[in-house]
Design a protein around this motif. Structure first.
Motif, mmCIF file in Angstrom:
data_model
loop_
_atom_site.group_PDB
_atom_site.id
_atom_site.type_symbol
_atom_site.label_atom_id
_atom_site.label_comp_id
_atom_site.label_asym_id
_atom_site.label_seq_id
_atom_site.Cartn_x
_atom_site.Cartn_y
_atom_site.Cartn_z
ATOM 1 N N GLY A 81 -24.223 -8.802 -23.380
ATOM 2 C CA GLY A 81 -24.865 -9.970 -23.964
ATOM 3 C C GLY A 81 -26.222 -10.270 -23.372
ATOM 4 O O GLY A 81 -27.070 -10.888 -24.011
ATOM 5 N N MET A 82 -26.435 -9.860 -22.126
ATOM 6 C CA MET A 82 -27.702 -10.121 -21.448
ATOM 7 C C MET A 82 -28.065 -8.889 -20.621
ATOM 8 O O MET A 82 -27.192 -8.122 -20.220
ATOM 9 C CB MET A 82 -27.579 -11.345 -20.527
ATOM 10 N N LEU A 83 -29.343 -8.745 -20.346
ATOM 11 C CA LEU A 83 -29.824 -7.623 -19.539
ATOM 12 C C LEU A 83 -30.855 -8.120 -18.545
ATOM 13 O O LEU A 83 -31.797 -8.815 -18.914
ATOM 14 C CB LEU A 83 -30.458 -6.547 -20.427
ATOM 15 N N GLY A 84 -30.655 -7.770 -17.283
ATOM 16 C CA GLY A 84 -31.661 -8.020 -16.264
ATOM 17 C C GLY A 84 -32.431 -6.727 -16.064
ATOM 18 O O GLY A 84 -31.888 -5.773 -15.524
ATOM 19 N N LEU A 85 -33.652 -6.672 -16.524
ATOM 20 C CA LEU A 85 -34.485 -5.475 -16.378
ATOM 21 C C LEU A 85 -35.430 -5.700 -15.207
ATOM 22 O O LEU A 85 -36.353 -6.515 -15.283
ATOM 23 C CB LEU A 85 -35.252 -5.196 -17.665
ATOM 24 N N ASN A 86 -35.153 -5.022 -14.113
ATOM 25 C CA ASN A 86 -35.890 -5.178 -12.860
ATOM 26 C C ASN A 86 -35.833 -6.624 -12.364
ATOM 27 O O ASN A 86 -36.756 -7.108 -11.720
ATOM 28 C CB ASN A 86 -37.340 -4.715 -13.006
ATOM 29 N N THR A 140 -35.711 0.191 -12.755
ATOM 30 C CA THR A 140 -36.425 1.438 -12.961
ATOM 31 C C THR A 140 -37.926 1.194 -12.889
ATOM 32 O O THR A 140 -38.399 0.086 -13.154
ATOM 33 C CB THR A 140 -36.054 2.076 -14.324
ATOM 34 N N ARG A 141 -38.670 2.227 -12.554
ATOM 35 C CA ARG A 141 -40.130 2.142 -12.573
ATOM 36 C C ARG A 141 -40.667 2.420 -13.972
ATOM 37 O O ARG A 141 -41.817 2.137 -14.270
ATOM 38 C CB ARG A 141 -40.724 3.143 -11.591
ATOM 39 N N ASP A 142 -39.827 2.986 -14.831
ATOM 40 C CA ASP A 142 -40.216 3.374 -16.181
ATOM 41 C C ASP A 142 -39.742 2.302 -17.160
ATOM 42 O O ASP A 142 -38.573 2.253 -17.534
ATOM 43 C CB ASP A 142 -39.599 4.732 -16.508
ATOM 44 N N LEU A 143 -40.646 1.429 -17.587
ATOM 45 C CA LEU A 143 -40.287 0.326 -18.466
ATOM 46 C C LEU A 143 -39.689 0.831 -19.783
ATOM 47 O O LEU A 143 -38.733 0.251 -20.297
ATOM 48 C CB LEU A 143 -41.498 -0.558 -18.746
ATOM 49 N N ASN A 144 -40.224 1.893 -20.329
ATOM 50 C CA ASN A 144 -39.667 2.451 -21.566
ATOM 51 C C ASN A 144 -38.216 2.876 -21.371
ATOM 52 O O ASN A 144 -37.374 2.683 -22.246
ATOM 53 C CB ASN A 144 -40.495 3.633 -22.060
#
Length: 94
Positions: A44-49, A28-32
């Motif tokens: 258990g884990m998240l890949g954010l961008n 997403t372009r929206d970090l929030n």
């Protein structure tokens, strides 16, 4: 798989509707928005961008049928340790 959705609630419902929970990815372009979704995803884990989440210094592991506990990072070593408190009398106490 990649699945389209109309609302964040729908995306969360679809993603969490599985017995597995090793890793999820949010782009997403929206970090929030990414952080908000990450807090609601049962994983258990998240890949954010990011397409790769593995890192030797980070804990690796999932939830649900994707495992319990963690390996790697400080969290991984804690499985092999125990905490013991030892109270020692103050030799200078009168």
């Amino acid at each position: 798989p990649i699945i389209t959705f109309d609302t964040e609630d729908e995306a969360i419902r679809l993603a969490n509707n599985t017995e597995y929970g090793l890793v999820a990815y949010v782009f997403t372009r929206d970090l929030n928005r990414g952080i908000r979704m990450g807090e609601r995803l049962e994983t258990g884990m998240l890949g954010l961008n990011a397409g790769v989440v593995s890192n030797a210094a980070a804990p690796f592991g999932g939830v649900k049928q994707s495992g319990l506990d963690r390996e790697g990072g400080l969290e991984g070593i804690e499985e092999y340790l125990y905490t013991q408190y030892i109270g020692i009398a103050d030799p200078y106490a009168g």
